[in-house]
Design an enzyme around this catalytic site. Structure first.
Site, PDB file in Angstrom:
ATOM      1  N   PHE A   1      33.146  28.736  43.960  1.00  0.00           N
ATOM      2  CA  PHE A   1      34.196  28.150  43.116  1.00  0.00           C
ATOM      3  C   PHE A   1      33.706  26.914  42.367  1.00  0.00           C
ATOM      4  O   PHE A   1      33.523  26.932  41.142  1.00  0.00           O
ATOM      5  CB  PHE A   1      35.418  27.846  43.983  1.00  0.00           C
ATOM      6  CG  PHE A   1      36.395  26.876  43.395  1.00  0.00           C
ATOM      7  CD1 PHE A   1      36.808  26.993  42.067  1.00  0.00           C
ATOM      8  CD2 PHE A   1      36.911  25.844  44.165  1.00  0.00           C
ATOM      9  CE1 PHE A   1      37.715  26.090  41.514  1.00  0.00           C
ATOM     10  CE2 PHE A   1      37.816  24.943  43.626  1.00  0.00           C
ATOM     11  CZ  PHE A   1      38.211  25.057  42.309  1.00  0.00           C
TER      12      PHE A   1
ATOM     13  N   ASP B   1      22.449  31.463  46.215  1.00  0.00           N
ATOM     14  CA  ASP B   1      23.732  31.783  46.861  1.00  0.00           C
ATOM     15  C   ASP B   1      23.559  33.060  47.673  1.00  0.00           C
ATOM     16  O   ASP B   1      22.900  33.999  47.222  1.00  0.00           O
ATOM     17  CB  ASP B   1      24.834  31.967  45.808  1.00  0.00           C
ATOM     18  CG  ASP B   1      26.229  31.800  46.377  1.00  0.00           C
ATOM     19  OD1 ASP B   1      26.605  32.587  47.273  1.00  0.00           O
ATOM     20  OD2 ASP B   1      26.963  30.911  45.910  1.00  0.00           O
ATOM     21  N   ASN B   2      24.157  33.107  48.867  1.00  0.00           N
ATOM     22  CA  ASN B   2      24.073  34.332  49.677  1.00  0.00           C
ATOM     23  C   ASN B   2      25.233  35.279  49.419  1.00  0.00           C
ATOM     24  O   ASN B   2      25.317  36.345  50.045  1.00  0.00           O
ATOM     25  CB  ASN B   2      23.977  33.994  51.165  1.00  0.00           C
ATOM     26  CG  ASN B   2      25.222  33.315  51.711  1.00  0.00           C
ATOM     27  OD1 ASN B   2      26.197  33.075  50.984  1.00  0.00           O
ATOM     28  ND2 ASN B   2      25.210  32.993  53.001  1.00  0.00           N
TER      29      ASN B   2
ATOM     30  N   THR C   1      30.744  33.969  50.315  1.00  0.00           N
ATOM     31  CA  THR C   1      32.054  33.699  49.716  1.00  0.00           C
ATOM     32  C   THR C   1      31.955  33.619  48.197  1.00  0.00           C
ATOM     33  O   THR C   1      32.948  33.778  47.510  1.00  0.00           O
ATOM     34  CB  THR C   1      32.661  32.385  50.248  1.00  0.00           C
ATOM     35  OG1 THR C   1      31.745  31.308  50.027  1.00  0.00           O
ATOM     36  CG2 THR C   1      32.983  32.490  51.728  1.00  0.00           C
TER      37      THR C   1
ATOM     38  N   ALA D   1      26.461  24.740  48.512  1.00  0.00           N
ATOM     39  CA  ALA D   1      26.601  25.818  49.500  1.00  0.00           C
ATOM     40  C   ALA D   1      27.074  25.225  50.820  1.00  0.00           C
ATOM     41  O   ALA D   1      26.536  24.231  51.294  1.00  0.00           O
ATOM     42  CB  ALA D   1      25.266  26.533  49.694  1.00  0.00           C
TER      43      ALA D   1
ATOM     44  N   SER E   1      32.997  15.631  51.723  1.00  0.00           N
ATOM     45  CA  SER E   1      34.451  15.833  51.778  1.00  0.00           C
ATOM     46  C   SER E   1      35.213  14.544  52.013  1.00  0.00           C
ATOM     47  O   SER E   1      35.281  14.046  53.136  1.00  0.00           O
ATOM     48  CB  SER E   1      34.800  16.832  52.886  1.00  0.00           C
ATOM     49  OG  SER E   1      36.207  16.941  53.032  1.00  0.00           O
TER      50      SER E   1
ATOM     51  N   TYR F   1      33.860  20.439  60.932  1.00  0.00           N
ATOM     52  CA  TYR F   1      33.511  20.467  59.508  1.00  0.00           C
ATOM     53  C   TYR F   1      33.272  19.053  58.988  1.00  0.00           C
ATOM     54  O   TYR F   1      32.255  18.760  58.334  1.00  0.00           O
ATOM     55  CB  TYR F   1      34.630  21.137  58.711  1.00  0.00           C
ATOM     56  CG  TYR F   1      34.519  20.960  57.222  1.00  0.00           C
ATOM     57  CD1 TYR F   1      33.611  21.712  56.482  1.00  0.00           C
ATOM     58  CD2 TYR F   1      35.322  20.047  56.544  1.00  0.00           C
ATOM     59  CE1 TYR F   1      33.498  21.550  55.105  1.00  0.00           C
ATOM     60  CE2 TYR F   1      35.216  19.873  55.176  1.00  0.00           C
ATOM     61  CZ  TYR F   1      34.311  20.624  54.461  1.00  0.00           C
ATOM     62  OH  TYR F   1      34.206  20.444  53.109  1.00  0.00           O
TER      63      TYR F   1
ATOM     64  N   ARG G   1      48.187  15.465  50.018  1.00  0.00           N
ATOM     65  CA  ARG G   1      46.809  15.696  49.617  1.00  0.00           C
ATOM     66  C   ARG G   1      46.581  15.218  48.178  1.00  0.00           C
ATOM     67  O   ARG G   1      47.502  15.147  47.373  1.00  0.00           O
ATOM     68  CB  ARG G   1      46.451  17.186  49.718  1.00  0.00           C
ATOM     69  CG  ARG G   1      46.463  17.745  51.130  1.00  0.00           C
ATOM     70  CD  ARG G   1      45.341  17.186  51.969  1.00  0.00           C
ATOM     71  NE  ARG G   1      45.279  17.782  53.294  1.00  0.00           N
ATOM     72  CZ  ARG G   1      45.863  17.274  54.378  1.00  0.00           C
ATOM     73  NH1 ARG G   1      46.571  16.149  54.279  1.00  0.00           N
ATOM     74  NH2 ARG G   1      45.733  17.857  55.555  1.00  0.00           N
TER      75      ARG G   1
ATOM     76  N   ARG H   1      47.612  23.287  61.895  1.00  0.00           N
ATOM     77  CA  ARG H   1      46.490  23.976  62.514  1.00  0.00           C
ATOM     78  C   ARG H   1      45.516  22.981  63.120  1.00  0.00           C
ATOM     79  O   ARG H   1      45.531  21.803  62.747  1.00  0.00           O
ATOM     80  CB  ARG H   1      45.759  24.832  61.471  1.00  0.00           C
ATOM     81  CG  ARG H   1      46.616  25.918  60.850  1.00  0.00           C
ATOM     82  CD  ARG H   1      46.172  26.216  59.435  1.00  0.00           C
ATOM     83  NE  ARG H   1      46.255  25.034  58.584  1.00  0.00           N
ATOM     84  CZ  ARG H   1      45.897  25.014  57.308  1.00  0.00           C
ATOM     85  NH1 ARG H   1      45.418  26.093  56.750  1.00  0.00           N
ATOM     86  NH2 ARG H   1      46.013  23.903  56.596  1.00  0.00           N
TER      87      ARG H   1
END
Length: 315
Positions: free
Chosen positions: A11, A31-32, A35, A73, A116, A141, A212, A273
């Site tokens: 993306f 890129d693999n 996604t 990635a 992030s 993460y 957010r 979550r």
């Protein structure tokens, strides 16, 4: 200059590739396609289908000799990192180290790293949160992203490999995969266009959902272009600088899609979550001051563009 972009079929990475090519750079994409999507790859870029953990990555560096590496990635899901922290660390930490080793061996001058801001600060008491605030990661993460930042500083100190870290807010726009918490805009749009209900995760004391900071992908591309020559060995928050609650986001998208199904007027509430945080919003003053970067696309304009794209593309 020659730039190698990891995750260049994904993306954000694919938009960054487009921006670099438009600016006249020679781009190599790694890129693999786990996604990422082949159709996202700019036809003017040279593409290698390979995992960033692979030993074969070194041969690509040897052949292409990039001057800059832009590392997008990643394993991007917070819940997945909670469920499978080993996989998250293998991709987000071991994968980065594999890239850094190749950077040092083949003379890369700088690496741009997508971190992030939406996760690394945790439940910050400073709000909006600046780069000076001590990170308090609350998921594997986020821990991996912070660990990666420390590795970048080590490689700068030990090998003089320059870096720029971009701590992203919640980025949205065309090509986003409608999966995981990071893709909430894409998920809501896809559900509304398909007539499916959407889930809104929230904490018990915040029925309107989590707060957010949503930033349109075109503004992120601008930041990635600016740091090619500026901001070496610095960390920058990249966001819009204003929080939006999940319920408000859904309402805006419902109105833009112009859905006539009253059963979809409100999302279905659900508990948070593992790894979720209540609120996240970034202070972007440093990027404005040092890079001359500002987000130009408002949430209203960005959501309108994104809805328009999904209305004509199948994801």
């Amino acid at each position: 200059m020659k730039i190698l972009v990891t995750g260049g079929a994904g993306f954000i990475g694919s938009h960054v590739v487009d921006g670099y090519i438009k600016a006249g750079h020679d781009v190599v994409v790694v890129d693999n396609l786990f996604t990422g999507k082949r159709e996202n790859i700019n036809p003017e870029a040279k593409f290698y289908e390979i995992d960033i953990r692979s030993k074969g990555l070194e041969k690509i560096f040897e052949r292409e000799k990039p001057l800059i590496v832009n590392h997008h990635a990643a394993q991007i899901s917070v819940p997945v990192s909670v469920e499978n922290p080993i996989f998250d660390a293998e991709v987000n930490i071991i994968g980065l180290i594999n890239i850094l080793q190749a950077c040092v061996k083949y003379g890369v001058k700088k690496i741009i790293f997508a971190s992030s801001g939406g996760a690394i600060y945790g439940e910050a008491q400073e709000y909006p949160t600046s780069e000076k605030y001590p990170p308090l990661p609350l998921s594997p993460y986020a821990i991996a992203k912070l660990t990666s930042e420390y590795y970048l500083e080590f490689y700068r100190h030990q090998y003089r490999l320059n870096y720029t870290i971009l701590r992203y807010a919640n980025i949205y726009g065309p090509r986003q995969i409608p999966k995981g918490e990071a893709g909430v805009v894409a998920i809501f749009i896809e559900n509304l266009l398909s007539g499916r209900p959407s889930v809104m995760y929230h904490f018990p004391d915040e029925p309107d959902g989590m707060a957010r900071d949503y930033c349109y992908v075109e503004d992120v591309v601008k930041a990635n272009i600016l740091v090619l020559k500026n901001g070496s060995n610095e960390i920058f928050n990249i966001g819009f600088g204003k929080p939006t609650r999940t319920r408000e986001l859904y309402k805006r998208l419902y109105d833009l899609v112009n859905n006539s199904n009253p059963s979809l007027r409100s999302p279905v509430p659900a508990p948070p979550r593992p790894g979720d945080i209540k609120r996240s919003c970034l202070n972007i003053d440093k990027a404005k001051r040092m890079l001359g970067w500002t987000p130009d696309v408002s949430l209203e304009e960005g959501l309108k563009k994104t809805v328009g794209w999904y209305s004509t593309h199948k994801v």
